[in-house]
Design a protein around this motif. Structure first.
Motif: not given
Length: 212
Positions: A177, A180, A183
């Protein structure tokens, strides 16, 4: 005169604790963003509006600063998890503790990266003694597991091993997380984090339940 430089160069309006906190947070950001070569007393002093003496006054030097960053990160993590209310439902408490753990990482991503050595520390690389400060945070998770076993909702097993499984899954999500990479999916909290933790929790339960 208020606001005039003191021996740390931070100004009299800033307390010693505030100067120390600022140095830790800015140093962690520098390491996470630019790597250990960017970390020097001169650059840190310029970035924080203090003097190089402040680094030596508070930490004794750059290696001491790195160790203090690790200790501060784990101290904040411990405090956030310790603030989770204890209820009569040990499984709910375990999930709430996981949420608090994630909240800590999101609130202090720079310190979190240094805490676990994921930042490039170069000559300041963590040694075993520096990692010991994280054991209290692990003990917190272990105690949640022990409560679940004592209550008869988690299967009897080595609580340290079970806690390590839980920590590994949670830490893995948090790192993805923060970088990223998570995502790749929409709404990672609801589609990845909690299904992951609930599936693991179900496998540990005496009587497995559907995800909450």
């Amino acid at each position: 005169m208020a606001g005039s430089p003191d021996q740390t160069g931070a100004g009299r309006s800033a307390s010693s604790a505030e100067v120390r906190r600022r140095l830790l947070e800015v140093a962690a950001h520098m390491v996470r963003e630019q790597g250990a070569p960017a970390l020097s007393a001169r650059k840190l002093a310029a970035a924080t509006g203090t003097s190089t003496m402040a680094v030596y006054t508070h930490f004794g030097g750059m290696p001491g600063l790195v160790r203090a960053m690790v200790a501060e990160g784990f101290s904040r993590l411990f405090a956030r998890v310790a603030a989770v209310p204890i209820t009569e439902d040990p499984l709910l408490d375990l999930r709430n503790a996981a949420a608090a753990y994630r909240a800590h990482a999101r609130a202090d991503p720079d310190l979190y990266a240094v805490m676990f050595g994921s930042a490039t520390l170069g000559d300041y690389r963590l040694h075993y003694e520096d990692r010991i400060v994280g054991l209290d945070a692990f003990v917190q998770i272990k105690q949640f597991m022990e409560r679940g076993m004592a209550a008869g909702v988690l299967r009897e097993a080595d609580p340290a091993a079970v806690a390590a499984q839980w920590w590994t899954a949670l830490h893995g999500f948090v790192m993805l997380e923060l970088t990223r990479f998570i995502d790749v999916v929409d709404d990672a909290e609801d589609t990845v984090l909690w299904p992951l933790m609930d599936h693991l929790l179900s496998s540990l339960m005496v009587t497995p339940e559907p995800p909450r």
